[in-house]
Motif scaffolding. Sequence first.
Motif, PDB file in Angstrom:
ATOM      1  N   LEU A   4       0.831  -1.200   0.000  1.00 29.72           N
ATOM      2  CA  LEU A   4       0.000   0.000   0.000  1.00 29.72           C
ATOM      3  C   LEU A   4       0.870   1.256   0.000  1.00 29.72           C
ATOM      4  O   LEU A   4       1.829   1.343   0.772  1.00 29.72           O
ATOM      5  N   VAL A   5       0.518   2.222  -0.836  1.00 22.05           N
ATOM      6  CA  VAL A   5       1.248   3.487  -0.902  1.00 22.05           C
ATOM      7  C   VAL A   5       0.245   4.629  -0.928  1.00 22.05           C
ATOM      8  O   VAL A   5      -0.572   4.712  -1.857  1.00 22.05           O
ATOM      9  N   GLU A   6       0.324   5.506   0.073  1.00 28.16           N
ATOM     10  CA  GLU A   6      -0.597   6.642   0.158  1.00 28.16           C
ATOM     11  C   GLU A   6      -0.045   7.871  -0.573  1.00 28.16           C
ATOM     12  O   GLU A   6       1.164   8.030  -0.702  1.00 28.16           O
ATOM     13  N   SER A   7      -0.960   8.727  -0.983  1.00 21.53           N
ATOM     14  CA  SER A   7      -0.586  10.009  -1.571  1.00 21.53           C
ATOM     15  C   SER A   7      -1.726  10.994  -1.359  1.00 21.53           C
ATOM     16  O   SER A   7      -2.839  10.594  -0.997  1.00 21.53           O
ATOM     17  N   GLY A   8      -1.441  12.267  -1.578  1.00 25.40           N
ATOM     18  CA  GLY A   8      -2.492  13.276  -1.542  1.00 25.40           C
ATOM     19  C   GLY A   8      -2.511  14.161  -0.325  1.00 25.40           C
ATOM     20  O   GLY A   8      -3.338  15.078  -0.235  1.00 25.40           O
ATOM     21  N   GLY A   9      -1.631  13.924   0.631  1.00 25.90           N
ATOM     22  CA  GLY A   9      -1.609  14.765   1.817  1.00 25.90           C
ATOM     23  C   GLY A   9      -1.109  16.162   1.503  1.00 25.90           C
ATOM     24  O   GLY A   9      -0.620  16.444   0.408  1.00 25.90           O
ATOM     25  N   GLY A  10      -1.247  17.050   2.488  1.00 23.12           N
ATOM     26  CA  GLY A  10      -0.763  18.407   2.290  1.00 23.12           C
ATOM     27  C   GLY A  10      -1.210  19.326   3.403  1.00 23.12           C
ATOM     28  O   GLY A  10      -1.769  18.881   4.408  1.00 23.12           O
ATOM     29  N   LEU A  11      -0.949  20.603   3.192  1.00 26.62           N
ATOM     30  CA  LEU A  11      -1.326  21.647   4.148  1.00 26.62           C
ATOM     31  C   LEU A  11      -2.537  22.396   3.605  1.00 26.62           C
ATOM     32  O   LEU A  11      -2.487  22.921   2.482  1.00 26.62           O
ATOM     33  N   VAL A  12      -3.606  22.421   4.380  1.00 24.58           N
ATOM     34  CA  VAL A  12      -4.831  23.117   3.972  1.00 24.58           C
ATOM     35  C   VAL A  12      -5.336  23.955   5.147  1.00 24.58           C
ATOM     36  O   VAL A  12      -4.836  23.842   6.268  1.00 24.58           O
ATOM     37  N   GLN A  13      -6.352  24.767   4.858  1.00 24.14           N
ATOM     38  CA  GLN A  13      -6.954  25.596   5.892  1.00 24.14           C
ATOM     39  C   GLN A  13      -8.266  24.988   6.375  1.00 24.14           C
ATOM     40  O   GLN A  13      -8.862  24.141   5.697  1.00 24.14           O
ATOM     41  N   THR A  14      -8.697  25.421   7.541  1.00 23.34           N
ATOM     42  CA  THR A  14      -9.974  24.962   8.086  1.00 23.34           C
ATOM     43  C   THR A  14     -11.088  25.192   7.067  1.00 23.34           C
ATOM     44  O   THR A  14     -11.189  26.262   6.483  1.00 23.34           O
ATOM     45  N   GLY A  15     -11.885  24.146   6.874  1.00 23.99           N
ATOM     46  CA  GLY A  15     -12.996  24.211   5.930  1.00 23.99           C
ATOM     47  C   GLY A  15     -12.668  23.719   4.540  1.00 23.99           C
ATOM     48  O   GLY A  15     -13.575  23.492   3.727  1.00 23.99           O
ATOM     49  N   ASP A  16     -11.403  23.528   4.253  1.00 25.83           N
ATOM     50  CA  ASP A  16     -10.989  23.055   2.935  1.00 25.83           C
ATOM     51  C   ASP A  16     -11.251  21.566   2.774  1.00 25.83           C
ATOM     52  O   ASP A  16     -11.600  20.861   3.730  1.00 25.83           O
ATOM     53  N   SER A  17     -11.039  21.090   1.560  1.00 22.35           N
ATOM     54  CA  SER A  17     -11.183  19.664   1.243  1.00 22.35           C
ATOM     55  C   SER A  17      -9.848  19.109   0.764  1.00 22.35           C
ATOM     56  O   SER A  17      -9.000  19.843   0.246  1.00 22.35           O
ATOM     57  N   LEU A  18      -9.712  17.810   0.900  1.00 23.89           N
ATOM     58  CA  LEU A  18      -8.494  17.116   0.464  1.00 23.89           C
ATOM     59  C   LEU A  18      -8.884  15.687   0.127  1.00 23.89           C
ATOM     60  O   LEU A  18      -9.764  15.105   0.783  1.00 23.89           O
ATOM     61  N   ARG A  19      -8.228  15.135  -0.860  1.00 31.99           N
ATOM     62  CA  ARG A  19      -8.515  13.759  -1.258  1.00 31.99           C
ATOM     63  C   ARG A  19      -7.247  12.942  -1.165  1.00 31.99           C
ATOM     64  O   ARG A  19      -6.248  13.255  -1.820  1.00 31.99           O
ATOM     65  N   LEU A  20      -7.285  11.909  -0.362  1.00 31.81           N
ATOM     66  CA  LEU A  20      -6.168  10.986  -0.227  1.00 31.81           C
ATOM     67  C   LEU A  20      -6.412   9.760  -1.100  1.00 31.81           C
ATOM     68  O   LEU A  20      -7.555   9.362  -1.318  1.00 31.81           O
ATOM     69  N   SER A  21      -5.323   9.180  -1.565  1.00 29.57           N
ATOM     70  CA  SER A  21      -5.421   7.996  -2.396  1.00 29.57           C
ATOM     71  C   SER A  21      -4.423   6.956  -1.908  1.00 29.57           C
ATOM     72  O   SER A  21      -3.328   7.298  -1.468  1.00 29.57           O
ATOM     73  N   CYS A  22      -4.823   5.712  -1.980  1.00 30.89           N
ATOM     74  CA  CYS A  22      -3.961   4.611  -1.573  1.00 30.89           C
ATOM     75  C   CYS A  22      -3.876   3.626  -2.728  1.00 30.89           C
ATOM     76  O   CYS A  22      -4.884   3.025  -3.108  1.00 30.89           O
ATOM     77  N   ALA A  23      -2.689   3.476  -3.272  1.00 29.94           N
ATOM     78  CA  ALA A  23      -2.483   2.556  -4.385  1.00 29.94           C
ATOM     79  C   ALA A  23      -2.083   1.191  -3.860  1.00 29.94           C
ATOM     80  O   ALA A  23      -1.228   1.089  -2.978  1.00 29.94           O
ATOM     81  N   ALA A  24      -2.706   0.166  -4.405  1.00 28.60           N
ATOM     82  CA  ALA A  24      -2.435  -1.195  -3.964  1.00 28.60           C
ATOM     83  C   ALA A  24      -1.737  -1.979  -5.047  1.00 28.60           C
ATOM     84  O   ALA A  24      -2.068  -1.862  -6.228  1.00 28.60           O
ATOM     85  N   SER A  25      -0.787  -2.784  -4.650  1.00 28.06           N
ATOM     86  CA  SER A  25      -0.156  -3.734  -5.561  1.00 28.06           C
ATOM     87  C   SER A  25      -0.139  -5.087  -4.870  1.00 28.06           C
ATOM     88  O   SER A  25      -0.203  -5.185  -3.652  1.00 28.06           O
ATOM     89  N   GLY A  26      -0.077  -6.130  -5.664  1.00 26.81           N
ATOM     90  CA  GLY A  26      -0.209  -7.461  -5.115  1.00 26.81           C
ATOM     91  C   GLY A  26      -1.657  -7.908  -5.236  1.00 26.81           C
ATOM     92  O   GLY A  26      -2.259  -7.763  -6.281  1.00 26.81           O
ATOM     93  N   ARG A  27      -2.226  -8.391  -4.179  1.00 30.51           N
ATOM     94  CA  ARG A  27      -3.614  -8.823  -4.199  1.00 30.51           C
ATOM     95  C   ARG A  27      -4.542  -7.631  -4.301  1.00 30.51           C
ATOM     96  O   ARG A  27      -4.262  -6.550  -3.832  1.00 30.51           O
ATOM     97  N   SER A  28      -5.685  -7.828  -4.909  1.00 33.02           N
ATOM     98  CA  SER A  28      -6.671  -6.772  -5.098  1.00 33.02           C
ATOM     99  C   SER A  28      -7.309  -6.370  -3.770  1.00 33.02           C
ATOM    100  O   SER A  28      -7.402  -7.166  -2.838  1.00 33.02           O
ATOM    101  N   PHE A  29      -7.763  -5.121  -3.734  1.00 30.11           N
ATOM    102  CA  PHE A  29      -8.486  -4.635  -2.558  1.00 30.11           C
ATOM    103  C   PHE A  29      -9.700  -5.496  -2.250  1.00 30.11           C
ATOM    104  O   PHE A  29     -10.130  -5.584  -1.107  1.00 30.11           O
ATOM    105  N   SER A  30     -10.267  -6.111  -3.243  1.00 30.92           N
ATOM    106  CA  SER A  30     -11.495  -6.883  -3.033  1.00 30.92           C
ATOM    107  C   SER A  30     -11.297  -8.035  -2.058  1.00 30.92           C
ATOM    108  O   SER A  30     -12.258  -8.533  -1.491  1.00 30.92           O
TER     109      SER A  30
END
Length: 123
Positions: A4-30
């Motif tokens: 598993l490898v995460e991405s998408g973090g950062g510095l934001v202000q109160t009330g903002d939105s952010l989207r994180l993503s986790c990429a999987a390799s090997g067996r499927s998330f299912s």
Amino acid sequence: QVQLVESGGGLVQTGDSLRLSCAASGRSFSSYITGWFRQAPGKEREFVAAANWGSGSTYYADSVTGRFTISRNNAKNTLDLQMNSLKPDDTGVYYCAAGERPWARRVIDFGFWGQGTQVTVSS
């Protein structure tokens, strides 16, 4: 196994939105219960959200219900966390995790972890 490898973090202000993503390799998330945890400085790692893709069920910590949404991108084989109306209390390192226990919320129930991505929400 799954890697598993995460991405998408950062510095934001109160009330903002952010989207994180986790990429999987090997067996499927299912094959797993997949979820997100976070850890603030000096605090224990805590459950945020998870999903059982076999049943289509998702579940959340009370503190993020209504603001965060967990989803899967089948085309990219990623697990995403859409975070809206962010608050300073949401600050921390966010980890993607995978396990095999349905409805799990404990760290011990997830055997596979990413390296984490930092989310900082300024007031």
